[in-house]
Design a protein around this motif. Structure first.
Motif, short mmCIF file in Angstrom:
data_model
loop_
_atom_site.label_atom_id
_atom_site.label_comp_id
_atom_site.label_asym_id
_atom_site.label_seq_id
_atom_site.Cartn_x
_atom_site.Cartn_y
_atom_site.Cartn_z
N UNK A 61 0.81 -1.21 0.00
CA UNK A 61 0.00 0.00 0.00
C UNK A 61 0.84 1.26 0.00
N UNK A 62 2.09 1.17 0.40
CA UNK A 62 2.97 2.34 0.35
C UNK A 62 3.28 2.75 -1.09
N UNK A 63 3.07 1.83 -2.02
CA UNK A 63 3.33 2.13 -3.43
C UNK A 63 4.74 1.79 -3.82
N UNK A 64 4.94 1.57 -5.10
CA UNK A 64 6.23 1.10 -5.60
C UNK A 64 7.26 2.21 -5.77
N UNK A 65 6.83 3.45 -5.76
CA UNK A 65 7.73 4.58 -6.00
C UNK A 65 8.51 4.40 -7.29
N UNK A 66 7.87 3.78 -8.28
CA UNK A 66 8.51 3.59 -9.57
C UNK A 66 9.28 2.30 -9.73
N UNK A 67 9.54 1.57 -8.64
CA UNK A 67 10.23 0.29 -8.74
C UNK A 67 9.21 -0.78 -9.08
N UNK A 93 -0.64 -0.15 -6.23
CA UNK A 93 0.72 0.31 -5.96
C UNK A 93 1.62 0.29 -7.18
N UNK A 94 1.10 -0.21 -8.31
CA UNK A 94 1.85 -0.28 -9.57
C UNK A 94 3.17 -1.02 -9.40
N UNK A 95 3.10 -2.25 -8.91
CA UNK A 95 4.28 -3.05 -8.62
C UNK A 95 4.76 -3.88 -9.80
N UNK A 96 3.91 -4.12 -10.80
CA UNK A 96 4.29 -4.98 -11.92
C UNK A 96 4.81 -4.19 -13.11
N UNK A 97 5.83 -4.76 -13.76
CA UNK A 97 6.29 -4.23 -15.03
C UNK A 97 5.25 -4.54 -16.11
N UNK A 98 5.42 -3.94 -17.26
CA UNK A 98 4.47 -4.12 -18.36
C UNK A 98 4.23 -5.59 -18.66
N UNK A 99 5.27 -6.39 -18.74
CA UNK A 99 5.15 -7.82 -19.05
C UNK A 99 5.22 -8.67 -17.79
N UNK A 100 5.04 -8.06 -16.63
CA UNK A 100 5.17 -8.77 -15.37
C UNK A 100 4.01 -9.70 -15.06
N UNK A 101 4.27 -10.61 -14.11
CA UNK A 101 3.27 -11.59 -13.69
C UNK A 101 3.17 -11.60 -12.17
N UNK A 147 9.60 2.32 -18.57
CA UNK A 147 10.48 1.58 -17.67
C UNK A 147 10.97 2.45 -16.53
N UNK A 148 11.06 1.85 -15.37
CA UNK A 148 11.58 2.51 -14.18
C UNK A 148 12.81 1.73 -13.72
N UNK A 149 13.80 2.39 -13.14
CA UNK A 149 15.01 1.67 -12.70
C UNK A 149 14.69 0.75 -11.53
N UNK A 150 15.32 -0.42 -11.54
CA UNK A 150 15.16 -1.39 -10.46
C UNK A 150 16.47 -1.50 -9.70
N UNK A 151 16.40 -1.51 -8.40
CA UNK A 151 17.60 -1.76 -7.62
C UNK A 151 17.76 -3.25 -7.37
N UNK A 152 16.67 -3.93 -7.14
CA UNK A 152 16.67 -5.38 -6.99
C UNK A 152 15.48 -5.91 -7.76
#
Length: 173
Positions: A61-67, A93-101, A147-152
């Motif tokens: 619920x805090x949201x992905x902050x772009x990750x 929270x927009x946690x998935x990438x475009x092609x994410x599952x 695309x948003x940068x991923x740290x992990x």
């Protein structure tokens, strides 16, 4: 790769062993966290993992902050309404990438929707009393897929192939 309600970390550790570049494990139980960290250490995977002590729903619920993640795994406790709350929180929270599952494990007695505003179920598997629902992003021109940068977190070339399924074609929008 994001592993929610991680427990001992078995799902995320399996993903790491199969080539995921990194994983974020979210678990709130102290004993489970101890086992999770020990398992990561025994598998020499601490350098590719981030362990977060938090309630998984509050974390989402805090949201992905772009990750965003290519794969989100969730195995919430059954029949407490957490599977549906997890589905909504991943979406909002927009946690998935475009092609994410999103792979969401739940009880056969928990009804989950075929689709929501941004997610669509592409596969439902039943194993006795357990179900696994796979969701992906709905193809919508109103959603920001930049695309948003991923740290992990890994971005596998085909997230669904990791689960032994092929993509389900969606009808015309």
């Amino acid at each position: 790769m994001l592993d929610l309600f991680a427990g001992s970390g078995a799902l995320g550790i399996e993903a790491l062993s199969r080539g995921a570049r990194g994983a974020v494990f979210v678990e709130q139980d102290l004993l489970a966290l101890r086992f999770l960290r020990a398992n990561l250490e025994k598998c020499s995977m601490l350098d590719r993992a981030k362990v977060v002590k938090a309630d998984a729903i509050r974390f989402l619920q805090r949201g992905s902050s772009g990750t965003r993640f290519g794969v989100v795994l969730a195995d919430p406790p059954y029949e407490k309404g957490l599977a549906l709350r997890c589905l909504w929180a991943v979406e909002k929270g927009e946690w998935l990438e475009k092609e994410g599952v999103l792979a969401l494990e739940h009880s056969i007695r928990e009804e989950l929707p075929e689709s929501s505003e941004a997610l669509v179920r592409i596969k439902l598997r039943r194993y006795g009393e357990t179900c696994i629902s796979l969701y992906e992003m709905a193809k919508s021109p109103n959603l920001d897929y930049s695309p948003k940068p991923l740290t992990l977190g890994a971005t596998p070339p085909s997230p669904c192939s990791r689960f032994g399924i092929s993509r389900v074609k969606q009808g015309p929008n």
